[in-house]
Design an enzyme around this catalytic site. Structure first.
Site, mmCIF file in Angstrom:
data_model
loop_
_atom_site.group_PDB
_atom_site.id
_atom_site.type_symbol
_atom_site.label_atom_id
_atom_site.label_comp_id
_atom_site.label_asym_id
_atom_site.label_seq_id
_atom_site.Cartn_x
_atom_site.Cartn_y
_atom_site.Cartn_z
ATOM 1 N N LYS A 84 18.514 5.641 16.582
ATOM 2 C CA LYS A 84 17.985 4.268 16.588
ATOM 3 C C LYS A 84 18.415 3.495 17.838
ATOM 4 O O LYS A 84 17.852 2.456 18.138
ATOM 5 C CB LYS A 84 18.372 3.513 15.318
ATOM 6 C CG LYS A 84 19.838 3.179 15.173
ATOM 7 C CD LYS A 84 20.063 2.352 13.915
ATOM 8 C CE LYS A 84 21.531 1.952 13.774
ATOM 9 N NZ LYS A 84 21.767 1.137 12.582
ATOM 10 N N ASP A 85 19.431 4.010 18.576
ATOM 11 C CA ASP A 85 19.863 3.355 19.810
ATOM 12 C C ASP A 85 19.026 3.764 21.025
ATOM 13 O O ASP A 85 19.122 3.144 22.078
ATOM 14 C CB ASP A 85 21.330 3.693 20.124
ATOM 15 C CG ASP A 85 22.305 3.123 19.095
ATOM 16 O OD1 ASP A 85 21.944 2.121 18.443
ATOM 17 O OD2 ASP A 85 23.404 3.681 18.946
ATOM 18 N N ARG A 132 16.381 -7.387 12.424
ATOM 19 C CA ARG A 132 15.580 -6.690 11.399
ATOM 20 C C ARG A 132 16.178 -6.900 10.018
ATOM 21 O O ARG A 132 15.462 -7.224 9.053
ATOM 22 C CB ARG A 132 15.532 -5.181 11.721
ATOM 23 C CG ARG A 132 14.959 -4.322 10.590
ATOM 24 C CD ARG A 132 15.213 -2.855 10.829
ATOM 25 N NE ARG A 132 16.624 -2.509 10.850
ATOM 26 C CZ ARG A 132 17.370 -2.312 9.775
ATOM 27 N NH1 ARG A 132 16.860 -2.452 8.572
ATOM 28 N NH2 ARG A 132 18.649 -1.989 9.907
ATOM 29 N N ARG A 154 29.544 -8.435 15.290
ATOM 30 C CA ARG A 154 29.576 -7.198 16.067
ATOM 31 C C ARG A 154 30.800 -6.411 15.619
ATOM 32 O O ARG A 154 31.603 -6.889 14.836
ATOM 33 C CB ARG A 154 29.740 -7.518 17.567
ATOM 34 C CG ARG A 154 28.520 -8.014 18.301
ATOM 35 C CD ARG A 154 27.506 -6.934 18.629
ATOM 36 N NE ARG A 154 28.053 -5.691 19.150
ATOM 37 C CZ ARG A 154 28.260 -5.432 20.423
ATOM 38 N NH1 ARG A 154 28.009 -6.343 21.343
ATOM 39 N NH2 ARG A 154 28.712 -4.266 20.810
ATOM 40 N N ARG A 160 33.835 -4.768 10.756
ATOM 41 C CA ARG A 160 32.812 -5.419 9.927
ATOM 42 C C ARG A 160 33.243 -5.522 8.470
ATOM 43 O O ARG A 160 33.111 -6.573 7.845
ATOM 44 C CB ARG A 160 31.492 -4.647 10.057
ATOM 45 C CG ARG A 160 30.914 -4.731 11.453
ATOM 46 C CD ARG A 160 29.595 -3.979 11.569
ATOM 47 N NE ARG A 160 29.189 -3.894 12.948
ATOM 48 C CZ ARG A 160 27.916 -3.914 13.357
ATOM 49 N NH1 ARG A 160 26.942 -4.019 12.478
ATOM 50 N NH2 ARG A 160 27.627 -3.821 14.630
ATOM 51 N N CYS A 247 14.955 -2.383 20.161
ATOM 52 C CA CYS A 247 15.690 -2.250 18.903
ATOM 53 C C CYS A 247 16.350 -3.557 18.488
ATOM 54 O O CYS A 247 17.004 -3.622 17.454
ATOM 55 C CB CYS A 247 16.712 -1.115 18.962
ATOM 56 S SG CYS A 247 18.122 -1.443 20.003
#
Length: 322
Positions: A84-85, A132, A154, A160, A247
């Protein structure tokens, strides 16, 4: 004995715990296939050192460029990326030689007190750095008749989840695949159904990239490739490219393979674009035969993107370049 069998293959990887874990799994598989030692070469990327939010620094490519530069300079033989990166445009000098079997593509909620998304209180503070996720979480909350506050964050998995453990946030949303790969899948308090939150295109999949000129290595790495994963993520990334979105745009997509008994005969591609507040979503799907080639998978994504654009998707993304 071929002396090259003793020469280690150098695998370029980001330094994060998740990246090292992903790369370690690939390294083990490549050792088994080639009989050669594989050493991990840790590379720091701009996305790792920048403290800006991904949407501000462009999102696409910030974790990838340094790895690709190392490949092109001959400092590493191959590299492992979270798919996905990867930007949707592929440099001619490089090839994605393998996309191994995909992990769970869903988003995972890690919430205080073991809460699921539907159990979160009105006004809950949820951390995510992804437009998203922000768009779809807000839409999901609206559908449940409640309000949430999304907070841009981040950092690595520990950072996180720490926001929740410290009581700063009620929950954070992470990729289930990442939690699973570092052995922390049991910390998820809810796996968000793809009927409510579609993942990022390619989420849960890895890309193993090397020089397009290295035919021998390409042939070895190809043994790691999972054709169903490749067909699915190619369709998803084609949708993303056709929407002209990076992205950091609020685009979700997932291609599932639909089986009739034991025989996989169809692929369903779903896509979503939404406003960040979740007030408006364009969500469509299409189903067709499982693509048998790169071109067929690309066509499936483009067709759905065209339908989404016709329904007003462009106006919802904010970042679409005219």
């Amino acid at each position: 004995m071929n002396p090259r069998l003793d020469q280690p293959l150098r695998l370029g990887t980001r330094r994060s715990k998740l990246a090292m874990s992903q790369s370690g799994h690939v390294a083990d598989a490549v050792r088994a296939i080639t009989g050669r030692p594989v050493e991990l070469v840790e590379i720091t990327t701009y996305g790792d050192v920048s403290r800006e939010h991904l949407a501000q620094i462009g999102g696409t490519g910030v974790f990838v460029t340094a790895l690709r530069d190392a490949l092109l300079r001959g400092e590493v033989d191959f590299a492992v990326h979270s798919l996905k990166d990867l930007p949707t445009a592929q440099p001619e000098e490089l090839v994605v030689a393998a996309m191994p079997l995909r992990e769970d593509p869903r988003d995972a909620l890690v919430a205080r007190d073991g809460l699921t998304f539907e159990q979160l209180p009105d006004g809950a503070r949820i951390g995510t750095g992804s437009p998203r996720r922000t768009a779809q979480l807000n839409h999901y909350a609206r559908a449940l008749g409640k309000r949430i506050e999304t907070v841009a964050i981040r950092g690595n998995v520990d950072t996180r989840i720490g926001f929740v453990r410290d009581g700063e946030l009620d929950a954070v949303v992470l990729a289930a695949a990442g939690l699973n790969r570092i052995g922390r899948g049991d910390e998820a308090t809810d796996l968000l159904s793809v009927d409510c939150v579609l993942p990022a295109p390619g989420q849960g999949a890895l890309a193993v990239e090397c020089l397009a000129s290295n035919a021998e290595l390409i042939a070895s790495l190809a043994e790691l490739d999972d054709p169903h994963t490749r067909a699915a993520v190619t369709a998803e990334r084609s949708l993303l490219a056709a929407l002209e979105a990076g992205c950091s745009a609020p685009v979700g997509a997932l291609a599932d393979l639909l089986a009739d008994g034991q025989v996989v005969n169809e692929m369903r591609l779903r896509g979503v674009v939404g406003t960040l507040d979740g007030s408006t979503l364009v969500q469509l799907s299409t189903t067709g035969p499982v693509p048998q080639s790169y071109d067929e998978a690309m066509a499936l994504g483009r067709e759905l993107a065209d339908e989404m654009l016709a329904k007003g998707a462009a106006g919802l993304m904010g970042e679409r370049s005219l």
